[in-house]
Scaffold this active site. Structure first.
Site, short mmCIF file in Angstrom:
data_model
loop_
_atom_site.label_atom_id
_atom_site.label_comp_id
_atom_site.label_asym_id
_atom_site.label_seq_id
_atom_site.Cartn_x
_atom_site.Cartn_y
_atom_site.Cartn_z
N ASN A 174 41.94 32.32 69.08
CA ASN A 174 42.42 30.93 69.13
C ASN A 174 43.24 30.72 70.40
O ASN A 174 43.48 31.66 71.16
CB ASN A 174 43.20 30.56 67.87
N ASP A 178 42.85 33.12 60.29
CA ASP A 178 42.78 33.14 58.82
C ASP A 178 41.64 34.02 58.32
O ASP A 178 41.71 34.55 57.22
CB ASP A 178 42.60 31.71 58.29
N PRO A 184 44.83 39.12 55.70
CA PRO A 184 46.09 39.11 54.94
C PRO A 184 47.03 38.06 55.51
O PRO A 184 47.00 37.78 56.71
CB PRO A 184 46.66 40.52 55.18
N ILE A 229 50.41 37.41 56.72
CA ILE A 229 51.54 38.26 57.14
C ILE A 229 52.87 37.64 56.75
O ILE A 229 53.75 38.31 56.21
CB ILE A 229 51.43 38.53 58.66
N PHE A 260 56.03 29.12 60.77
CA PHE A 260 55.63 27.91 61.48
C PHE A 260 54.51 27.26 60.69
O PHE A 260 53.79 27.93 59.96
CB PHE A 260 55.12 28.25 62.89
N LYS A 275 53.68 24.29 52.27
CA LYS A 275 53.41 25.62 52.84
C LYS A 275 54.64 26.52 52.68
O LYS A 275 54.51 27.71 52.39
CB LYS A 275 53.04 25.46 54.32
N1 CTP Z 1 50.51 33.20 59.06
C1 CTP Z 1 50.55 34.58 58.86
N2 CTP Z 1 49.41 35.23 58.50
C2 CTP Z 1 48.25 34.54 58.32
C3 CTP Z 1 48.21 33.15 58.53
C4 CTP Z 1 49.37 32.51 58.91
O1 CTP Z 1 51.60 35.21 59.02
N3 CTP Z 1 47.17 35.20 57.97
C5 CTP Z 1 51.79 32.52 59.39
C6 CTP Z 1 51.87 31.96 60.76
O2 CTP Z 1 52.47 32.88 61.67
C7 CTP Z 1 52.78 30.75 60.54
C8 CTP Z 1 52.45 30.32 59.12
O3 CTP Z 1 51.87 31.45 58.52
O4 CTP Z 1 54.14 31.13 60.53
C9 CTP Z 1 51.58 29.10 58.97
O5 CTP Z 1 50.33 29.28 59.49
P1 CTP Z 1 49.21 28.09 59.48
O6 CTP Z 1 48.04 28.64 60.16
O7 CTP Z 1 49.80 26.82 59.94
O8 CTP Z 1 48.99 27.91 57.94
P2 CTP Z 1 47.84 28.40 57.01
O9 CTP Z 1 48.41 29.40 56.09
O10 CTP Z 1 46.67 28.83 57.83
O11 CTP Z 1 47.50 27.10 56.18
P3 CTP Z 1 46.45 25.89 56.49
O12 CTP Z 1 45.34 26.47 57.33
O13 CTP Z 1 46.06 25.49 55.17
O14 CTP Z 1 47.26 24.88 57.23
#
Ligand code: CTP
Length: 402
Positions: free
Chosen positions: A208, A276, A304, A306, A324, A338
């Site tokens: 990304n 994701d 996973p 994190i 975030f 969230k």
């Molecule tokens: N994050 C993480 N591990 C993942 C996905 C996200 O640690 N596998 C953390 C990111 O570092 C950030 C937060 O989760 O602090 C939010 O990530 P975001 O991508 O905005 O949210 P999602 O969980 O992907 O939710 P959605 O796609 O439904 O918005």
């Protein structure tokens, strides 16, 4: 500001060594106390007498000098320092530090050292850009050594480019910053930053556009506030921030392993844009096109989470976990949900819809969402946002302690 703090200054043999005299002068004006080691090369450029006159104490030069060892052994020289400053740091001394060599007083003192180290590199531009030098500097940074400069400009050798010793006052300021008892002194912090790359085959990946700017700025601000800071980062084009221990990873699984290995900490900030999903299987060989064949299908599996793993209740849960949320609509509402889902304490919600310029940009505009509700912050540079966040973290943890 630096009153009572002792700096062990190591002057190596580069043309910029004469500027070390100004570092001593400006440092002493700000209350710093200096002990000085001159390498053999350093003593070719500045004399022990000029160093001693400015520092107010003798310059140490030799490892096997009976008088030097009897008066002040090399171990005591570092033990009594609050900071070791190498200025100018030559390519040679940087290489010795990176490889653990100890063949003179300076390198032996550095190897016997357990204090914070700040280096101010100075050398010819071509030397500075050598992969060997860059790799050595990266090794030192990863071990928590801080680096100030070098700057760009006219070099003593007549060439122009990177390699100029940072200005003496900037070096003193960087030293004072490390020496200051920041509000987070004694605390451990962990930051995730950058994107993750999920391999499809040996040459292709899913990634990304995260630049890592915000996460790296937060790690730098936490370190500047005195926290022992670990940064776990995906691939970015940014230099490692000063004063942090940095672990470079590619995939979400590698990031999770590095994060779990870094716990327990007091503060965790998940700023990484973690993918994701990842391909269910990574092809061991490069996937080939076949004439007239169907394009391959890529099955995905969920990575996973994190942030949720760090936030999960348990003995290793940090006192403060911050995530975030990158949203494109209903920013506060989605981010509030969230925060609850991922069980973190605060969420910084930013609008990343097209036109905001947040992804990869220099600025950020966030809402801070906590159990107390949501707060809109003004548009700030990513560095300013990091500093404000760290000020809030310090206030929160201080409030929790008292
Ligand atoms: N994050 C993480 N591990 C993942 C996905 C996200 O640690 N596998 C953390 C990111 O570092 C950030 C937060 O989760 O602090 C939010 O990530 P975001 O991508 O905005 O949210 P999602 O969980 O992907 O939710 P959605 O796609 O439904 O918005």
């Amino acid at each position: 500001m630096g009153v009572g703090k002792r700096v062990l200054l190591i002057i190596a043999g580069g043309i910029a060594a004469y500027k070390a005299l100004d570092i001593i002068r400006r440092g002493r004006e700000r209350g710093l106390d200096f002990r000085v080691i001159l390498t053999k090369g350093g003593a070719e450029f500045v004399t022990p007498l000029s160093v001693a006159s400015l520092a107010g104490s003798k310059a140490y030069t030799e490892l096997f000098s009976l008088t030097d060892e009897a008066e002040m052994g090399h171990i005591r020289l570092v033990r009594e320092a609050d900071l070791v400053l190498v200025a100018p740091a030559t390519a040679d001394l940087i290489a010795k530090m990176a490889h653990g060599l100890a063949d003179d007083l300076a390198s032996t003192a550095l190897l016997a050292n357990d204090r914070p180290v700040l280096i101010a590199p100075s050398m010819n531009v071509v030397m500075w850009r050598q992969p060997a030098v860059q790799a050595n500097v990266a090794t030192l940074r990863a071990r928590g050594v801080s680096v100030v400069g070098p700057g760009a400009g006219d070099l003593a050798c007549g060439e122009v480019g990177d390699g100029r010793l940072a200005e003496p006052l900037d070096i003193v300021t960087a030293a004072l910053k490390i020496l200051s008892d920041g509000p987070l002194k004694g605390l451990k912090a962990l930051v995730t930053s950058g994107p993750t790359f999920e391999a499809i085959d040996p040459v292709r990946f899913i990634g990304n556009r995260s630049s890592g700017k915000q996460g790296h700025a937060i790690a730098a601000a936490l370190a500047a506030a005195g926290a022992e800071t670990m940064l776990v980062t995906g691939p970015t084009s940014l230099p490692d921030p000063a004063g942090c221990k940095v672990i470079h990873i590619e995939s979400a699984n590698e990031m999770l392993a590095a994060v779990e290995g870094s716990l327990p900490v007091d503060i965790a900030v998940a700023a990484a844009a973690v993918s994701d999903w990842r391909p269910s299987r990574e092809a061991q060989q490069k996937m080939k096109k076949r004439e007239g064949g169907e394009p391959p299908r890529i099955d995905l599996t969920t990575n996973p989470d994190i942030l949720a793993t760090i936030s999960a209740p348990g003995p290793k849960r940090p006192a403060l976990v911050i995530g975030f949320a990158a949203e494109t609509e209903n920013v506060v509402e989605h981010a509030t949900a969230k925060r609850q889902r991922k069980q973190c304490d605060w969420i910084l919600a930013n609008d990343v819809s097209s036109g905001t310029g947040t992804f990869g940009g220099a600025d950020n505009k966030v809402h801070l969402i906590s159990a107390a509700g949501s707060e809109e912050w003004p548009r700030l540079s990513k560095t300013e946002l990091a500093e404000q966040l760290v000020a809030r973290i310090a206030a929160q943890l201080k409030g929790a302690k008292s």
